[in-house]
Design a protein around this motif. Structure first.
Motif, PDB file in Angstrom:
ATOM      1  N   ALA A 126      -7.000 -15.509 -10.330  1.00 53.93           N
ATOM      2  CA  ALA A 126      -6.724 -15.875  -9.089  1.00 53.93           C
ATOM      3  C   ALA A 126      -5.659 -14.689  -8.161  1.00 53.93           C
ATOM      4  O   ALA A 126      -5.926 -14.446  -7.482  1.00 53.93           O
ATOM      5  CB  ALA A 126      -6.843 -17.030  -8.596  1.00 53.93           C
ATOM      6  N   GLY A 127      -4.574 -15.158  -8.841  1.00 55.14           N
ATOM      7  CA  GLY A 127      -3.731 -14.534  -8.164  1.00 55.14           C
ATOM      8  C   GLY A 127      -3.254 -12.769  -8.869  1.00 55.14           C
ATOM      9  O   GLY A 127      -3.053 -12.014  -7.909  1.00 55.14           O
ATOM     10  N   SER A 128      -3.734 -12.881  -9.766  1.00 53.78           N
ATOM     11  CA  SER A 128      -3.815 -11.509  -9.798  1.00 53.78           C
ATOM     12  C   SER A 128      -5.042 -10.752  -9.382  1.00 53.78           C
ATOM     13  O   SER A 128      -4.668  -9.493  -8.751  1.00 53.78           O
ATOM     14  CB  SER A 128      -4.156 -11.473 -11.969  1.00 53.78           C
ATOM     15  N   PHE A 129      -6.048 -11.203  -9.647  1.00 48.54           N
ATOM     16  CA  PHE A 129      -6.896 -10.537  -8.220  1.00 48.54           C
ATOM     17  C   PHE A 129      -6.601  -9.924  -6.859  1.00 48.54           C
ATOM     18  O   PHE A 129      -6.724  -9.171  -6.472  1.00 48.54           O
ATOM     19  CB  PHE A 129      -8.625 -11.483  -8.270  1.00 48.54           C
ATOM     20  N   LEU A 130      -6.153 -11.363  -6.411  1.00 50.24           N
ATOM     21  CA  LEU A 130      -5.526 -10.893  -4.706  1.00 50.24           C
ATOM     22  C   LEU A 130      -4.435  -9.947  -5.024  1.00 50.24           C
ATOM     23  O   LEU A 130      -4.541  -8.802  -3.827  1.00 50.24           O
ATOM     24  CB  LEU A 130      -4.667 -12.340  -4.377  1.00 50.24           C
ATOM     25  N   TYR A 131      -3.739  -9.892  -5.733  1.00 52.09           N
ATOM     26  CA  TYR A 131      -2.351  -8.537  -5.740  1.00 52.09           C
ATOM     27  C   TYR A 131      -3.165  -7.318  -6.261  1.00 52.09           C
ATOM     28  O   TYR A 131      -3.073  -6.127  -5.630  1.00 52.09           O
ATOM     29  CB  TYR A 131      -1.247  -9.023  -7.103  1.00 52.09           C
ATOM     30  N   VAL A 132      -4.314  -7.090  -7.105  1.00 49.53           N
ATOM     31  CA  VAL A 132      -4.561  -5.697  -7.626  1.00 49.53           C
ATOM     32  C   VAL A 132      -5.478  -5.520  -5.757  1.00 49.53           C
ATOM     33  O   VAL A 132      -5.614  -4.234  -5.776  1.00 49.53           O
ATOM     34  CB  VAL A 132      -5.122  -5.909  -8.532  1.00 49.53           C
ATOM     35  N   PHE A 133      -6.364  -6.610  -5.438  1.00 46.50           N
ATOM     36  CA  PHE A 133      -7.097  -6.127  -4.218  1.00 46.50           C
ATOM     37  C   PHE A 133      -6.297  -5.522  -3.262  1.00 46.50           C
ATOM     38  O   PHE A 133      -6.926  -4.530  -2.279  1.00 46.50           O
ATOM     39  CB  PHE A 133      -7.576  -7.173  -3.857  1.00 46.50           C
ATOM     40  N   THR A 134      -5.383  -6.722  -2.756  1.00 50.97           N
ATOM     41  CA  THR A 134      -4.674  -5.866  -1.620  1.00 50.97           C
ATOM     42  C   THR A 134      -3.274  -4.482  -2.726  1.00 50.97           C
ATOM     43  O   THR A 134      -3.691  -3.883  -1.545  1.00 50.97           O
ATOM     44  CB  THR A 134      -3.700  -7.064  -1.320  1.00 50.97           C
ATOM     45  N   GLY A 135      -2.890  -4.405  -2.976  1.00 51.19           N
ATOM     46  CA  GLY A 135      -2.730  -3.125  -3.809  1.00 51.19           C
ATOM     47  C   GLY A 135      -3.302  -2.224  -3.964  1.00 51.19           C
ATOM     48  O   GLY A 135      -2.679  -1.161  -2.955  1.00 51.19           O
ATOM     49  N   LEU A 136      -4.330  -1.870  -4.420  1.00 52.13           N
ATOM     50  CA  LEU A 136      -5.067  -0.957  -4.636  1.00 52.13           C
ATOM     51  C   LEU A 136      -5.433  -1.070  -2.989  1.00 52.13           C
ATOM     52  O   LEU A 136      -5.718   0.533  -2.945  1.00 52.13           O
ATOM     53  CB  LEU A 136      -6.169  -1.413  -5.851  1.00 52.13           C
ATOM     54  N   HIS A 137      -6.099  -1.384  -2.266  1.00 54.34           N
ATOM     55  CA  HIS A 137      -5.993  -0.987  -0.743  1.00 54.34           C
ATOM     56  C   HIS A 137      -4.938  -0.203   0.298  1.00 54.34           C
ATOM     57  O   HIS A 137      -4.702  -0.067   0.588  1.00 54.34           O
ATOM     58  CB  HIS A 137      -7.137  -2.083  -0.440  1.00 54.34           C
ATOM     59  N   ALA A 138      -3.142  -1.217  -0.036  1.00 55.55           N
ATOM     60  CA  ALA A 138      -2.567  -0.867   0.455  1.00 55.55           C
ATOM     61  C   ALA A 138      -2.123   0.949   0.042  1.00 55.55           C
ATOM     62  O   ALA A 138      -1.504   2.221   1.068  1.00 55.55           O
ATOM     63  CB  ALA A 138      -1.663  -1.661  -0.021  1.00 55.55           C
ATOM     64  N   LEU A 139      -2.191   1.290  -1.702  1.00 53.47           N
ATOM     65  CA  LEU A 139      -2.325   2.448  -2.019  1.00 53.47           C
ATOM     66  C   LEU A 139      -2.878   3.700  -1.371  1.00 53.47           C
ATOM     67  O   LEU A 139      -2.976   4.841  -0.768  1.00 53.47           O
ATOM     68  CB  LEU A 139      -2.797   2.945  -3.500  1.00 53.47           C
ATOM     69  N   HIS A 140      -4.832   2.726  -1.325  1.00 56.31           N
ATOM     70  CA  HIS A 140      -5.466   4.160  -0.730  1.00 56.31           C
ATOM     71  C   HIS A 140      -5.321   4.211   1.167  1.00 56.31           C
ATOM     72  O   HIS A 140      -5.274   5.310   1.698  1.00 56.31           O
ATOM     73  CB  HIS A 140      -6.345   2.943  -0.172  1.00 56.31           C
ATOM     74  N   LEU A 141      -4.564   2.884   1.815  1.00 56.83           N
ATOM     75  CA  LEU A 141      -4.050   3.163   2.408  1.00 56.83           C
ATOM     76  C   LEU A 141      -3.155   4.275   2.902  1.00 56.83           C
ATOM     77  O   LEU A 141      -2.832   4.353   4.093  1.00 56.83           O
ATOM     78  CB  LEU A 141      -3.276   2.014   3.567  1.00 56.83           C
ATOM     79  N   VAL A 142      -2.014   4.210   2.583  1.00 62.94           N
ATOM     80  CA  VAL A 142      -0.415   4.792   1.780  1.00 62.94           C
ATOM     81  C   VAL A 142      -0.959   6.598   2.260  1.00 62.94           C
ATOM     82  O   VAL A 142      -1.026   7.470   3.057  1.00 62.94           O
ATOM     83  CB  VAL A 142       0.288   4.530   0.959  1.00 62.94           C
ATOM     84  N   SER A 143      -2.164   6.837   1.543  1.00 64.07           N
ATOM     85  CA  SER A 143      -2.518   7.933   1.760  1.00 64.07           C
ATOM     86  C   SER A 143      -3.295   8.418   3.148  1.00 64.07           C
ATOM     87  O   SER A 143      -3.293   9.555   3.637  1.00 64.07           O
ATOM     88  CB  SER A 143      -3.973   8.319   0.866  1.00 64.07           C
ATOM     89  N   GLY A 144      -3.574   6.948   3.575  1.00 60.14           N
ATOM     90  CA  GLY A 144      -4.588   7.246   4.890  1.00 60.14           C
ATOM     91  C   GLY A 144      -3.562   7.960   5.720  1.00 60.14           C
ATOM     92  O   GLY A 144      -3.491   8.367   6.771  1.00 60.14           O
ATOM     93  N   VAL A 145      -2.381   6.889   5.367  1.00 55.72           N
ATOM     94  CA  VAL A 145      -1.071   7.331   6.922  1.00 55.72           C
ATOM     95  C   VAL A 145      -0.774   8.430   6.915  1.00 55.72           C
ATOM     96  O   VAL A 145      -0.365   9.042   8.252  1.00 55.72           O
ATOM     97  CB  VAL A 145      -0.495   6.065   6.414  1.00 55.72           C
ATOM     98  N   ILE A 146      -0.442   8.659   5.595  1.00 55.53           N
ATOM     99  CA  ILE A 146      -0.472  10.089   5.351  1.00 55.53           C
ATOM    100  C   ILE A 146      -1.275  11.546   5.942  1.00 55.53           C
ATOM    101  O   ILE A 146      -0.605  12.137   6.579  1.00 55.53           O
ATOM    102  CB  ILE A 146       0.411  10.738   3.708  1.00 55.53           C
ATOM    103  N   PHE A 147      -2.248  11.128   5.294  1.00 59.22           N
ATOM    104  CA  PHE A 147      -3.547  11.958   6.083  1.00 59.22           C
ATOM    105  C   PHE A 147      -3.406  11.961   7.941  1.00 59.22           C
ATOM    106  O   PHE A 147      -3.250  12.973   8.129  1.00 59.22           O
ATOM    107  CB  PHE A 147      -5.321  11.160   6.290  1.00 59.22           C
ATOM    108  N   LEU A 148      -3.180  10.628   8.678  1.00 59.93           N
ATOM    109  CA  LEU A 148      -3.218  10.627   9.801  1.00 59.93           C
ATOM    110  C   LEU A 148      -1.607  11.240  10.365  1.00 59.93           C
ATOM    111  O   LEU A 148      -1.927  12.345  11.469  1.00 59.93           O
ATOM    112  CB  LEU A 148      -2.645   9.156  10.282  1.00 59.93           C
TER     113      LEU A 148
END
Length: 193
Positions: A126-148
């Motif tokens: 349960a914890g592993s999935f939550l960290y993967v979901f939020t971490g993977l989304h944050a990684l994509h968000l970093v790319s989005g912030v760089i794009f912005l």
């Protein structure tokens, strides 16, 4: 007198899209597939048992509001670019970038809250999935912030205006996609927690 039709008159013109926009859409489709696979795996694994019950960090509500507000700022910026209102364009872009960074900081604090509740990456799926979901989304968000940030810099170089919107449109599409993806993940976690 009838006009003589030529073969070229009967052929439909293909739908055209800028190659970079097409690549962005392909990328977003792959991201959707990744998260669809992860959420499916979450449901299957949860049904197997040995699942840790814990409370989701309340900061997820705040970060959800932040990501929605950042999309509002970006849309305002895009509309300003279409009207050649460069001051409003820049204000909106700065707001979107700052809120994007605030979202990432909020995600960090959500991990801190999880650790305080003794929910770790290892030890329970349960914890592993939550960290993967939020971490993977944050990684994509970093790319989005760089794009912005790239688009923001372009606004100060007068490269974004009503006659040059391609990069702005791509950034807006990607950012709205990331915001929608977060809302989906958050709702999924609330409903399947």
């Amino acid at each position: 007198m009838e006009k003589e039709l030529k073969y070229g008159d009967l052929v439909e013109q293909p739908i055209s899209m800028h190659p970079k926009k097409f690549a962005l859409w392909l990328f977003m489709v792959t991201v959707v597939m990744i998260f669809a696979a992860l959420t499916s795996a979450y449901i299957v694994r949860q049904a197997e048992g040995n699942w840790l019950d814990y409370e989701l960090p309340s900061i997820f509500w705040i970060t959800s509001g932040i990501v929605v507000l950042s999309s509002v700022f970006l849309h305002w910026s895009y509309r300003s670019a279409k009207k050649d209102d460069l001051v409003q364009l820049r204000i909106g872009m700065v707001g979107a970038v700052v809120l994007g960074l605030a979202f990432l900081v909020g995600q960090w604090y959500s991990w801190v809250a999880l650790v305080d509740r003794e929910v770790f990456f290892v030890g329970n799926p349960a914890g592993s999935f939550l960290y993967v979901f939020t971490g993977l989304h944050a990684l994509h968000l970093v790319s989005g912030v760089i794009f912005l940030i790239i688009v923001l810099i372009s606004t100060f170089r007068y490269k974004v205006h009503s006659q040059s919107l391609n990069t702005m449109e791509m950034a807006t599409t990607y950012w709205h996609f990331l915001g929608g993806l977060w809302i989906y993940l958050f709702m999924f976690l609330l409903l399947n927690h």
